[in-house]
Design an enzyme around this catalytic site. Structure first.
Site, PDB file in Angstrom:
ATOM      1  N   ASP A  62      19.378  41.032  34.289  1.00 49.40           N
ATOM      2  CA  ASP A  62      20.696  40.986  34.793  1.00 49.40           C
ATOM      3  C   ASP A  62      20.864  40.117  36.319  1.00 49.40           C
ATOM      4  O   ASP A  62      19.843  41.257  37.072  1.00 49.40           O
ATOM      5  CB  ASP A  62      21.811  40.938  33.621  1.00 49.40           C
ATOM      6  N   LYS A  84      23.660  36.021  33.927  1.00 51.12           N
ATOM      7  CA  LYS A  84      24.507  35.221  33.812  1.00 51.12           C
ATOM      8  C   LYS A  84      25.540  34.953  34.852  1.00 51.12           C
ATOM      9  O   LYS A  84      25.231  35.784  35.009  1.00 51.12           O
ATOM     10  CB  LYS A  84      25.004  35.389  32.446  1.00 51.12           C
ATOM     11  N   MET A 197      35.469  41.921  33.298  1.00 55.55           N
ATOM     12  CA  MET A 197      35.683  40.655  34.000  1.00 55.55           C
ATOM     13  C   MET A 197      36.770  40.261  34.060  1.00 55.55           C
ATOM     14  O   MET A 197      38.114  38.845  33.943  1.00 55.55           O
ATOM     15  CB  MET A 197      34.890  39.974  32.399  1.00 55.55           C
TER      16      MET A 197
HETATM   17  C1  LIG Z   1      28.833  41.261  31.737  1.00 52.29           C
HETATM   18  S1  LIG Z   1      30.237  42.891  32.217  1.00 52.29           S
HETATM   19  C2  LIG Z   1      29.025  43.583  31.373  1.00 52.29           C
HETATM   20  C3  LIG Z   1      29.262  45.826  31.720  1.00 52.29           C
HETATM   21  C4  LIG Z   1      28.156  46.271  31.766  1.00 52.29           C
HETATM   22  N1  LIG Z   1      27.063  45.884  30.155  1.00 52.29           N
HETATM   23  C5  LIG Z   1      28.439  47.505  31.372  1.00 52.29           C
HETATM   24  O1  LIG Z   1      28.670  48.049  30.667  1.00 52.29           O
HETATM   25  O2  LIG Z   1      28.825  48.091  32.609  1.00 52.29           O
HETATM   26  C6  LIG Z   1      29.895  42.394  34.049  1.00 52.29           C
HETATM   27  C7  LIG Z   1      31.555  43.241  34.113  1.00 52.29           C
HETATM   28  O3  LIG Z   1      30.804  44.506  34.852  1.00 52.29           O
HETATM   29  C8  LIG Z   1      31.840  44.958  35.599  1.00 52.29           C
HETATM   30  N2  LIG Z   1      30.621  45.132  35.933  1.00 52.29           N
HETATM   31  C9  LIG Z   1      29.923  45.915  35.764  1.00 52.29           C
HETATM   32  N3  LIG Z   1      29.425  45.967  37.381  1.00 52.29           N
HETATM   33  C10 LIG Z   1      30.598  46.064  38.246  1.00 52.29           C
HETATM   34  C11 LIG Z   1      30.640  47.401  39.346  1.00 52.29           C
HETATM   35  N4  LIG Z   1      29.423  47.290  40.161  1.00 52.29           N
HETATM   36  N5  LIG Z   1      31.597  47.403  39.968  1.00 52.29           N
HETATM   37  C12 LIG Z   1      33.054  46.644  38.882  1.00 52.29           C
HETATM   38  N6  LIG Z   1      32.604  46.069  38.058  1.00 52.29           N
HETATM   39  C13 LIG Z   1      31.753  46.086  37.797  1.00 52.29           C
HETATM   40  C14 LIG Z   1      32.692  43.707  35.822  1.00 52.29           C
HETATM   41  O4  LIG Z   1      33.556  43.515  35.193  1.00 52.29           O
HETATM   42  C15 LIG Z   1      31.744  42.829  35.651  1.00 52.29           C
HETATM   43  O5  LIG Z   1      32.835  41.233  35.391  1.00 52.29           O
END
Ligand SMILES: C[S@@+](CC[C@H](N)C(=O)[O-])C[C@H]1O[C@@H](n2cnc3c(N)ncnc32)[C@H](O)[C@@H]1O
Length: 280
Positions: A62, A84, A197
């Site tokens: 991803d 995505k 998100m």
């Molecule tokens: C599609 S979701 C996937 C979440 C992922 N599977 C998880 O468990 O963290 C993507 C969202 O995860 C959050 N996210 C992922 N990495 C991040 C980071 N390093 N700092 C802040 N938010 C993060 C944000 O809200 C982002 O829009």
């Protein structure tokens, strides 16, 4: 070396069913590993994830998998970006599901690498449903989800005996900017909310929580690019946070933490700006 290059370059020319087992593939049937890469700091990978990145034949990843983690993939692996972005799906989910089946059937050790934890807002369940239907072997390797990584690195315990006995992970991706979420459930006392998100929807999220009875003084933190050297944290209250975030110019990905626990950050923050992976 040259033989290996030729085999990899022209493998699609082989008739279906005769795709070769690439060197390093562990069994004739191949297998898919749905692997959580965590929120960014490579030191937060699990040992199992690291071992798999070292032996994978194919890695489908991803967008949110951090560069230092991508650099841990073995050089022999075929690396495919299927990520995505908001409103831009570079490879449709159905095609990703098919690719996993095809690469595994060709005998490969396939790593499906996802940011955070694959089972939290990651569509990991859908991908392995297809694998289960198609009789393809798979394993799931959990990762540290953004809520855990960001709260830890921001010095905000998500639960605390004095402030919160439960925590909720919520998608803040609002369909057509409408707030179609069970807001009434979110405004209970002694509960921490973590919105994934939610950057774009932040003003609506703050407005709805107040409209459903949460105090406008409730502490809020927005953590941007948590656990990486670019981590930035903006704190405020439900009343002030949207304007503060806009002024700060912080960028996605972000998580939003709402609850009394946020006030602990003033005493518990430990990560210095510009650092990550503090373990040498
Ligand atoms: C599609 S979701 C996937 C979440 C992922 N599977 C998880 O468990 O963290 C993507 C969202 O995860 C959050 N996210 C992922 N990495 C991040 C980071 N390093 N700092 C802040 N938010 C993060 C944000 O809200 C982002 O829009």
């Amino acid at each position: 070396m040259i033989r290996r290059w030729i085999r990899r370059r022209f493998r699609w020319l082989l008739p279906e069913g005769r795709l070769e087992v690439l060197p390093g593939a562990t069994q004739a049937a191949g297998e898919v590993f749905l692997v959580g890469a965590g929120p960014g700091d490579p030191d937060l990978l699990t040992v199992k994830a690291l071992r798999l990145l070292g032996k994978a034949d194919v890695v489908l990843h991803d967008r949110l998998v951090s560069e230092p983690i991508m650099n841990l993939i073995n050089e022999r692996a075929q690396v495919i970006h299927v990520g995505k972005e908001r409103s831009n799906h570079s490879v449709p989910q159905e095609r990703i599901n098919e690719m996993l089946v095809e690469y595994a059937r060709a005998g490969n050790c396939v790593v499906r690498l996802k940011g955070g934890d694959p089972f939290i807002f990651g569509r990991g369940g859908e991908e392995i449903e297809t694998l289960a239907e198609q009789g393809v072997r798979f394993q799931v390797v959990p990762g540290i989800t953004a809520a855990s990584g960001c709260s830890s690195y921001a010095g905000i315990p998500l639960t605390h005996r004095d402030y919160a006995q439960s925590v909720r992970f919520i998608t803040g991706h609002l369909q057509n900017n409408t707030a179609n979420l069970p807001w009434q459930d979110f405004v209970q006392n002694r509960q921490t909310l973590v919105f994934y998100m939610g950057l774009v929807g932040l003003p609506i999220i703050a407005e709805q929580l107040v409209a459903h009875g949460m105090s406008s003084d409730m502490p809020v933190a927005l953590v941007s690019r948590g656990t990486t050297p670019e981590q930035a944290v903006v704190t405020g209250t439900l009343e002030t946070i949207a304007a503060k975030v806009e002024d700060s110019g912080v960028r996605a990905p972000t998580v939003i933490i709402v609850g009394e626990v946020v006030q602990l950050r003033s005493r518990l923050k430990w990560m210095e700006p510009g650092t990550a992976s503090p373990v040498e």
